[in-house]
Each structure stands twice: as C-alpha cells, then as structure tokens.
Design an enzyme around this catalytic site. Structure first.
Site, short mmCIF file in Angstrom:
data_model
loop_
_atom_site.label_atom_id
_atom_site.label_comp_id
_atom_site.label_asym_id
_atom_site.label_seq_id
_atom_site.Cartn_x
_atom_site.Cartn_y
_atom_site.Cartn_z
N ASP A 90 -0.24 -13.39 -27.12
CA ASP A 90 1.13 -13.84 -26.88
C ASP A 90 2.10 -12.66 -26.95
O ASP A 90 2.39 -12.15 -28.03
CB ASP A 90 1.48 -14.90 -27.93
CG ASP A 90 2.93 -15.36 -27.85
OD1 ASP A 90 3.61 -15.00 -26.86
OD2 ASP A 90 3.38 -16.08 -28.76
N ALA A 91 2.61 -12.26 -25.79
CA ALA A 91 3.49 -11.09 -25.71
C ALA A 91 4.78 -11.27 -26.51
O ALA A 91 5.45 -10.29 -26.85
CB ALA A 91 3.82 -10.77 -24.26
N TYR A 108 18.55 -22.45 -8.92
CA TYR A 108 18.11 -21.18 -9.49
C TYR A 108 19.25 -20.42 -10.17
O TYR A 108 19.44 -20.53 -11.38
CB TYR A 108 17.40 -20.32 -8.42
CG TYR A 108 16.48 -19.32 -9.06
CD1 TYR A 108 15.15 -19.63 -9.30
CD2 TYR A 108 16.94 -18.07 -9.48
CE1 TYR A 108 14.30 -18.73 -9.94
CE2 TYR A 108 16.11 -17.16 -10.11
CZ TYR A 108 14.79 -17.50 -10.33
OH TYR A 108 13.96 -16.60 -10.97
N THR A 123 4.11 -17.55 -6.15
CA THR A 123 3.46 -17.13 -7.38
C THR A 123 3.22 -18.39 -8.20
O THR A 123 3.75 -19.45 -7.87
CB THR A 123 4.34 -16.17 -8.22
OG1 THR A 123 5.52 -16.88 -8.62
CG2 THR A 123 4.76 -14.93 -7.43
#
Length: 397
Positions: free
Chosen positions: A110-111, A234, A274
């Site tokens: 987990d970054a 967005y 993505t």
C-alpha cells in the site's frame, strides 16, 4: 491453464500473462524506436504497474537508461487463479530490464502507508543512493491515512447539482442516461483525501528527510483536465476537487525541491482507456467518440506515446510545453478545438443502432481488453499458460 477474459462491469477479473508481456514489449519497442533521450538515471515510480505509471517506468528505463524502483499493489497468480494485469506487466518489465542490464526493483504494498515508504527508501539507499525523478501515478478507490488510520473512500460525483448525462453501458452496448446525485461535503473531502496531493507531498517529504532525493531532482504527478463535455463529472466534480488539491500542493513541493535546483510539476495527459477511466460513467462514450475523431485526424495516442512525449517535450526539455498555471501539457492534441467540436457535434447523435458507425467503440473495447493482456496480436489464447509468474527483485510489504 487456458485463461479467458471475464468482464464484470468496468473491470476484467482475469488477466493473461503472455498478453501482458507482449503489451509491455511493444511499449519498449516504441520508446526505443524514438531513440534515446538525455533524461533521468535513477527513477522512482509510485503506481508503476499499469497505464501511465507503467509507461513512465518503461520510457525512463528503455529510452533514458534509468535504474527504476516501482511501487504498486498487485496480486500474483496462484494455483488456477490468474494474477492481476499489473503483476504480469511488472514481471515482464523486470524480465526485459534485466535482459538489458537495467536495474529494476519493485515494492508490492500500500503506497499510502508509512511502511511502504520506508521500505522504498531503504531500497533506494541500499542500491541507488538517491533518485533524480519521482513519478506519482496512483489511482486508488480508497486510502487508509498513515497517521490517523482513518479510511477514506473516493466517489465520482458532480458538485452542487444533479447531473443528467448520456453514457454508454459497455456490457449491454446501449446508450443510456446517467443520473448522478451531487456529492455531500464529506464525500468531496474524502475524495480529496484519497486522490488529492497529500500523499504525493508525504512521499516527497519522506524521501527528502531520508536524504534520497538528488540535487536537481524533479517530481511530477499526472492529472486530466478535459474539455466542456467532461467537466461536470470530472473537473467540476469530486475528482476535480482532488486534482485542484494537486495544483495547490505542487506549489509547496516545488518550493521544497527548488531549494536544491529541483522542480515539481503537475502533468496533464489525455483521456485514455485505463482501469481508472473506464469507471467514470460518461468516459466510455467520450473515449469511443474521441478515438474515432483523433484516429481520423491521425493524432490518436496511447499511454506510451503520451508519456514518452512528456519526457522528451517537457520534463527533459529546455522549452517545456506549459500552461499559465505552470502545468506541463501533453493533452493539447485532444483539446484541439476542431477535435472537441467534432466530438461535441456527434455526442447527441449516437444511438444504440449507430454506435459502431459513429464511434470507435470497437477500438475502445479492444483497448480495454488489451489492458488485461487479451486481444493482443500474435498471442495464442488457446495455449496452456502458467498463471504463476514470479517477479524478480520484488519486496512484499
């Protein structure tokens, strides 16, 4: 075992090791064909296993000769259960890097956690001494705050108004109207906590305090701005609030790095298929139209073209392509007025019947499956493959 695609909504729950490897190889071949560039030599990529992060790692290694450390959270294959695409991508990257004598080390964990940051710092200290570029390319649905333990979940919602917007049901292949209720203040704050710039800043501070940032080190985090069509969901929505947080925090990070001749920039990239973008309700329709229009204009690009161009044209160029906010821009072909006007004109004309005619939904679907190693030319999908693929030089946290 024979591995076939199994798609559930906007995610494919299987991945093909050979397909992923060929995908990575094609990206490597692309950057090599562009010739070498004078870029970074020791690079840390946070979020290095898929999409733009993977492309950033590939371009740095194979076009600039960089030693790379990659951080990601992926699942290996076990028994008759395939691993994630990001696992297979990273295994392939390591294999090809090693074959060319390029250093590659990865951390799976987990970054957002302090433990992964510390482990990464230890590896850099031990093997590289310092890094001269940090790429931040994390896309995650939730974050456990390392200091408080609080868990934040991100949401994809408009702010201040109910949004009615056309979209594409990719499973049923029908156009439908999405009605999305506005986010609460808490949902906005939580999304900023997950996808904003706090963790990027924490990484840079941790690396700096540990003395592993070289003089002149640069850092970049990836963002998307888009045009009018995508703004409500967005840029003016919860995700946009998080991306605006990036724009604020980069100023502090830039100040910190500038003291030693370094720099920090947010980089704006184009819309692409993505794993992250396919979850955004109107994105599949927008992308299918964008692909059609940009391919016709001859300006269509994928992850690797975008990121390789970002390195050459902006990050490692004396005349970077920059906007008045100081962001590096690689999205200008997407935002060209004629491209956007054509997408906007087609937007309301698309129906279930003319979907394949007016849009490049075929190309969208193909790109989506390719993310998971399927539909890649030259791969025998009837062949038996071993889902257990090791990653050499991997540290599990």
């Amino acid at each position: 075992m024979v591995i076939k695609p199994r798609v559930r909504g906007f995610i494919c729950v299987t991945a093909h090791p050979t397909g992923c490897e060929v995908n990575v190889k094609q990206q490597i071949d692309y950057v090599k064909a562009q010739g070498p560039f004078h870029g970074p030599k020791r690079v840390l990529v946070i979020g290095a296993s898929t999409g733009y992060g993977l492309a950033a790692r590939i371009s740095a290694a194979f076009a600039s000769g960089a030693a790379t450390v990659g951080v990601f959270l992926e699942r290996p294959g076990e028994g008759n259960k395939p691993g994630t695409a990001g696992w297979y991508n990273s295994a392939a990257f390591h294999k090809f890097a090693e074959a060319e004598g390029l250093y590659a080390s990865s951390v799976n964990g987990d970054a957002f956690s302090d433990a992964v940051k510390q482990q990464t710092i230890d590896i850099i200290k031990r093997d590289l001494g310092q890094v001269d570029l940090v790429v931040y390319s994390l896309a995650a649905p939730r974050r456990t705050h390392p200091k408080t333990g609080q868990v934040y979940n991100s949401t994809l919602k408009p702010i201040g108004k109910t949004l009615r917007q056309r979209g594409l049901d990719t499973d049923k292949e029908v156009i439908k109207e999405n009605v999305i209720e506005p986010a609460t203040e808490e949902e906005i704050a939580n999304t900023v906590a997950v996808m904003g710039g706090e963790d990027w800043q924490m990484w840079i501070e941790a690396l700096d305090q540990a003395g592993v940032l070289a003089d002149g080190a640069k850092t970049t985090a990836f963002t998307y701005l888009g045009e009018k069509i995508t703004h409500d969901i967005y840029w003016n929505g919860t995700i946009g609030a998080a991306k605006k947080d990036l724009d604020q925090r980069v100023l502090k990070i830039r100040e910190q790095l500038a003291a030693r001749g370094g720099d920090a920039r947010v980089a704006v990239l184009k819309a692409l298929v993505t794993q992250a973008s396919s979850a955004i309700p109107m994105m599949p329709l927008y992308l299918s139209l964008l692909f059609k229009v940009m391919k016709k204009a001859g300006t269509h690009e994928g992850c690797i073209e975008q990121v390789d161009g970002l390195y050459r044209d902006s990050l490692y160029n004396d005349h970077p392509i920059m906007d008045e906010e100081g962001r590096l821009r690689a999205d200008y072909k997407e935002l060209a007025p004629d491209i956007q006007a054509e997408v906007a004109a087609l937007w309301d004309q698309v129906t279930d019947e003319n979907l394949y005619e007016l849009t490049d939904f075929k190309g969208y679907k193909s790109d989506f499956l390719r993310l998971f190693g399927f539909g890649v030319e030259g791969v025998d999908y009837e062949a038996d493959v071993n889902p257990e693929v090791p990653i050499r030089n991997l540290t599990q946290v």
